[in-house]
Design an enzyme around this catalytic site. Structure first.
Site, PDB file in Angstrom:
ATOM      1  N   HIS A 237       9.385  -7.637  -8.183  1.00 47.61           N
ATOM      2  CA  HIS A 237      10.131  -6.548  -8.810  1.00 47.61           C
ATOM      3  C   HIS A 237      10.729  -7.048 -10.103  1.00 47.61           C
ATOM      4  O   HIS A 237      11.120  -8.219 -10.187  1.00 47.61           O
ATOM      5  CB  HIS A 237      11.254  -6.070  -7.878  1.00 47.61           C
ATOM      6  CG  HIS A 237      11.757  -4.712  -8.233  1.00 47.61           C
ATOM      7  ND1 HIS A 237      12.702  -4.512  -9.196  1.00 47.61           N
ATOM      8  CD2 HIS A 237      11.400  -3.489  -7.783  1.00 47.61           C
ATOM      9  CE1 HIS A 237      12.918  -3.214  -9.311  1.00 47.61           C
ATOM     10  NE2 HIS A 237      12.141  -2.569  -8.469  1.00 47.61           N
TER      11      HIS A 237
ATOM     12  N   ASP B 193       7.992  -0.578  -1.445  1.00 49.25           N
ATOM     13  CA  ASP B 193       6.662   0.017  -1.277  1.00 49.25           C
ATOM     14  C   ASP B 193       5.815  -0.704  -0.251  1.00 49.25           C
ATOM     15  O   ASP B 193       4.819  -0.175   0.222  1.00 49.25           O
ATOM     16  CB  ASP B 193       5.927   0.019  -2.620  1.00 49.25           C
ATOM     17  CG  ASP B 193       6.612   0.946  -3.577  1.00 49.25           C
ATOM     18  OD1 ASP B 193       7.024   2.020  -3.136  1.00 49.25           O
ATOM     19  OD2 ASP B 193       6.758   0.587  -4.752  1.00 49.25           O
TER      20      ASP B 193
HETATM   21  N1  CMC Z   1       1.460 -10.894  -6.844  1.00 50.32           N
HETATM   22  C1  CMC Z   1       1.180 -12.075  -7.421  1.00 50.32           C
HETATM   23  N2  CMC Z   1       1.830 -12.564  -8.491  1.00 50.32           N
HETATM   24  C2  CMC Z   1       2.817 -11.802  -9.007  1.00 50.32           C
HETATM   25  C3  CMC Z   1       3.171 -10.557  -8.451  1.00 50.32           C
HETATM   26  C4  CMC Z   1       2.456 -10.106  -7.332  1.00 50.32           C
HETATM   27  N3  CMC Z   1       2.749  -8.933  -6.767  1.00 50.32           N
HETATM   28  N4  CMC Z   1       4.182 -10.023  -9.170  1.00 50.32           N
HETATM   29  C5  CMC Z   1       4.454 -10.891 -10.146  1.00 50.32           C
HETATM   30  N5  CMC Z   1       3.639 -11.986 -10.042  1.00 50.32           N
HETATM   31  C6  CMC Z   1       3.681 -13.173 -10.886  1.00 50.32           C
HETATM   32  C7  CMC Z   1       3.039 -12.925 -12.244  1.00 50.32           C
HETATM   33  O1  CMC Z   1       1.673 -13.246 -12.248  1.00 50.32           O
HETATM   34  C8  CMC Z   1       3.854 -13.809 -13.143  1.00 50.32           C
HETATM   35  O2  CMC Z   1       3.360 -15.142 -13.005  1.00 50.32           O
HETATM   36  P1  CMC Z   1       3.391 -16.149 -14.265  1.00 50.32           P
HETATM   37  O3  CMC Z   1       4.839 -16.303 -14.621  1.00 50.32           O
HETATM   38  O4  CMC Z   1       2.767 -17.383 -13.729  1.00 50.32           O
HETATM   39  O5  CMC Z   1       2.586 -15.494 -15.351  1.00 50.32           O
HETATM   40  C9  CMC Z   1       5.267 -13.797 -12.523  1.00 50.32           C
HETATM   41  O6  CMC Z   1       5.062 -13.477 -11.133  1.00 50.32           O
HETATM   42  C10 CMC Z   1       6.179 -12.757 -13.161  1.00 50.32           C
HETATM   43  O7  CMC Z   1       5.518 -11.500 -13.164  1.00 50.32           O
HETATM   44  P2  CMC Z   1       5.720 -10.395 -14.276  1.00 50.32           P
HETATM   45  O8  CMC Z   1       4.522  -9.521 -14.294  1.00 50.32           O
HETATM   46  O9  CMC Z   1       6.137 -11.046 -15.554  1.00 50.32           O
HETATM   47  O10 CMC Z   1       6.954  -9.624 -13.681  1.00 50.32           O
HETATM   48  P3  CMC Z   1       7.397  -8.167 -14.077  1.00 50.32           P
HETATM   49  O11 CMC Z   1       8.869  -8.135 -13.868  1.00 50.32           O
HETATM   50  O12 CMC Z   1       6.878  -7.790 -15.413  1.00 50.32           O
HETATM   51  O13 CMC Z   1       6.642  -7.279 -12.997  1.00 50.32           O
HETATM   52  C11 CMC Z   1       6.124  -5.915 -11.143  1.00 50.32           C
HETATM   53  C12 CMC Z   1       7.232  -6.650 -11.934  1.00 50.32           C
HETATM   54  C13 CMC Z   1       6.777  -5.089 -10.035  1.00 50.32           C
HETATM   55  C14 CMC Z   1       5.366  -4.963 -12.083  1.00 50.32           C
HETATM   56  C15 CMC Z   1       5.155  -6.975 -10.540  1.00 50.32           C
HETATM   57  O14 CMC Z   1       5.871  -7.826  -9.662  1.00 50.32           O
HETATM   58  C16 CMC Z   1       3.959  -6.336  -9.824  1.00 50.32           C
HETATM   59  O15 CMC Z   1       2.977  -6.013 -10.475  1.00 50.32           O
HETATM   60  N6  CMC Z   1       4.066  -6.153  -8.455  1.00 50.32           N
HETATM   61  C17 CMC Z   1       3.039  -5.470  -7.730  1.00 50.32           C
HETATM   62  C18 CMC Z   1       3.207  -3.967  -7.905  1.00 50.32           C
HETATM   63  C19 CMC Z   1       4.388  -3.419  -7.143  1.00 50.32           C
HETATM   64  O16 CMC Z   1       4.581  -3.713  -5.966  1.00 50.32           O
HETATM   65  N7  CMC Z   1       5.176  -2.574  -7.816  1.00 50.32           N
HETATM   66  C20 CMC Z   1       6.294  -1.857  -7.178  1.00 50.32           C
HETATM   67  C21 CMC Z   1       7.601  -2.131  -7.810  1.00 50.32           C
HETATM   68  S1  CMC Z   1       8.914  -1.508  -6.784  1.00 50.32           S
HETATM   69  C22 CMC Z   1       8.802   0.189  -6.942  1.00 50.32           C
HETATM   70  C23 CMC Z   1       9.443   0.711  -8.158  1.00 50.32           C
HETATM   71  O17 CMC Z   1      10.643   0.453  -8.388  1.00 50.32           O
HETATM   72  O18 CMC Z   1       8.755   1.455  -8.874  1.00 50.32           O
END
Ligand code: CMC
Length: 428
Positions: free
Chosen positions: A304, A362
């Site tokens: 998240h 989720d």
């Molecule tokens: N599985 C594997 N690796 C992950 C995941 C995941 N679900 N989420 C983040 N990472 C890794 C990512 O690859 C990155 O690694 P590195 O630093 O080595 O490049 C690190 O963790 C940070 O990720 P980020 O993409 O910079 O983090 P963000 O804050 O931009 O993304 C997120 C947050 C929710 C979009 C992401 O965690 C994700 O895509 N999760 C899966 C989708 C999901 O479950 N979304 C629902 C969010 S809760 C509902 C809502 O509030 O809408």
């Protein structure tokens, strides 16, 4: 008020620091451009507060979520969704009389204009219900001209009531249309969530009895999704509203943003992922894929932007999932087995621990909604239904703020510098 001094090109600039009730303070950079000729750069808004707000507070490190100061677990345990709506909209929990009046007003707006039915027949039966919701909610502005003048507080209030009341009706219609069943009209004697379940699952040929355990569970899911401060869809609603667009159009913009798999589409994606994994023995393969830098796969339902600790909503959701499965007598759900095992493995895995990737809401909500009988394509629609009140509360807060101006982010331009036009004949 304290201040912070930064040095830009050797010039020292003093910027005011504003303090909130709780949470991090902010450096007010609104005068920075005027003083230095420089913008700040923060793609994804990871360090930028786009607004001041009194509605919802999240402490992602501690796993805290408060609506108007009240912890989410207390609201989900003791309250109901319409009470949460009142709280988000008006700032205080209602008295018994205020609650009765509010519930009455919402239930008196549940029907949609009959012409709306014709919108549905224009869609293919296999249309994604979110596509239908974006269109139909935006189209409400074509039906309710008496509540689109945003400068009139009474019209704003009526528009808010209409949207909270009509979202379940439209969502249920989108579902019924997709399965070729007749629309079921709302029944105002039922509570908000029971009415929604009936509109989704009743058929004219049979009596329908609402299961109170399922109704309570879904009501709790609605409470958990009602608001989440300045997330992508809420920020979209605020940005759309900042131009003076009518509230129905703004909420339609929010629904469009919510649709994406990184936001509201994640519960649908999480369930599909659990189905794809299928059995616990295949989990290591998917964990490895999630950790592989060259593989775009991510564990859906994990991570998240704000929570770097267990999502407080996920804890309540996990309990609700078990209640629903028990009620429905689902003892051995293979998806739940995969989910429980995956959660255990990921919580111990170095990659996930180090990056603070915990299960989010989720992860469990998909299993619960599926057990209730909703197809995966409806999951994000249910999220939109619940989030509508949060969007409206945030939109109203913005409109009522006297300092509100149109939102207009700036950019770091990295395209071509100015150049002269060349005719087609002269282009090599
Ligand atoms: N599985 C594997 N690796 C992950 C995941 C995941 N679900 N989420 C983040 N990472 C890794 C990512 O690859 C990155 O690694 P590195 O630093 O080595 O490049 C690190 O963790 C940070 O990720 P980020 O993409 O910079 O983090 P963000 O804050 O931009 O993304 C997120 C947050 C929710 C979009 C992401 O965690 C994700 O895509 N999760 C899966 C989708 C999901 O479950 N979304 C629902 C969010 S809760 C509902 C809502 O509030 O809408």
């Amino acid at each position: 008020m304290s201040s912070s001094t930064i040095s830009v090109d050797g010039k020292s600039v003093e910027l005011p620091v504003k303090e909130g009730t709780i949470g991090p303070s902010v450096v007010d950079i609104s005068k920075l451009y005027g003083q230095t000729g420089m913008f700040t750069y923060d793609p994804g808004f990871t360090s930028t507060a786009a607004t001041e707000s009194k509605i919802t507070y999240i402490d992602g490190d501690k796993g805290i979520l408060l609506y108007r100061g009240y912890p989410i677990d207390q609201l989900a345990e003791h309250g109901d969704f319409l009470e949460t709506c009142y709280l988000l909209l008006y700032g205080e929990l209602p008295t018994a009389a205020q609650k009765a009046d509010f519930d009455y007003r919402v239930t008196r707006h549940t029907m949609v204009h009959d012409q709306m039915n014709r919108f549905f027949t224009g869609f293919r039966r296999d249309a994604h219900p979110m596509a239908i919701m974006v269109a139909c909610v935006g189209a409400l502005s074509a039906f309710y001209h008496d509540s689109t003048d945003i400068s009139d507080p009474h019209q704003r209030m009526i528009a808010s009531m209409r949207m909270i009341a009509k979202m379940p009706t439209l969502a249920a219609m989108a579902y019924k249309y997709s399965i070729g069943q007749p629309f079921v009209y709302p029944q105002n004697g039922l509570d908000y969530t029971s009415n929604f379940l009936r509109m989704c699952f009743a058929v004219p040929a049979e009596e329908y009895k609402v299961n109170p355990v399922l109704s309570r569970a879904l009501d709790r899911i609605f409470i958990l999704h009602a608001d989440h401060e300045q997330n992508a869809s809420t920020s979209t609603v605020r940005l759309a509203g900042s131009s003076g667009a009518n509230p129905f159009a703004c909420i339609a913009a929010g629904i469009a943003c919510l649709w994406g798999p990184a936001h509201g589409g994640a519960n649908e994606a999480a369930l599909k992922m659990l189905e794809e994994i299928g059995t616990p023995d295949r989990i290591p393969e998917y964990i490895a894929k999630a950790k592989d830098k060259n593989d775009p796969f991510r564990l859906m339902g994990f991570g998240h932007r704000v929570y770097k600790n267990y999502d407080p909503r996920a804890r309540i959701m996990q309990k609700t999932t078990h209640e629903v499965l028990n009620e429905l007598g689902i003892k051995d759900d293979p998806l739940l087995d995969v989910a429980v095992e995956l959660e255990q493995i990921a919580l111990k895995d170095e990659y996930f621990v180090e990056k603070k990737l915990y299960p989010n809401i989720d992860f469990y909500s998909g299993i619960t909604l599926k057990a209730m009988g909703f197809p995966t394509s409806m999951f994000t629609v249910l999220f939109a239904l619940a989030r509508t009140v949060g969007w409206i509360a945030q939109w109203s807060e913005m409109i009522e703020d006297p300092s509100q101006r149109i939102g207009r982010p700036r950019q770091l331009y990295t395209g071509s510098p100015e150049r002269d036009y060349v005719t087609v004949a002269q282009r090599g």
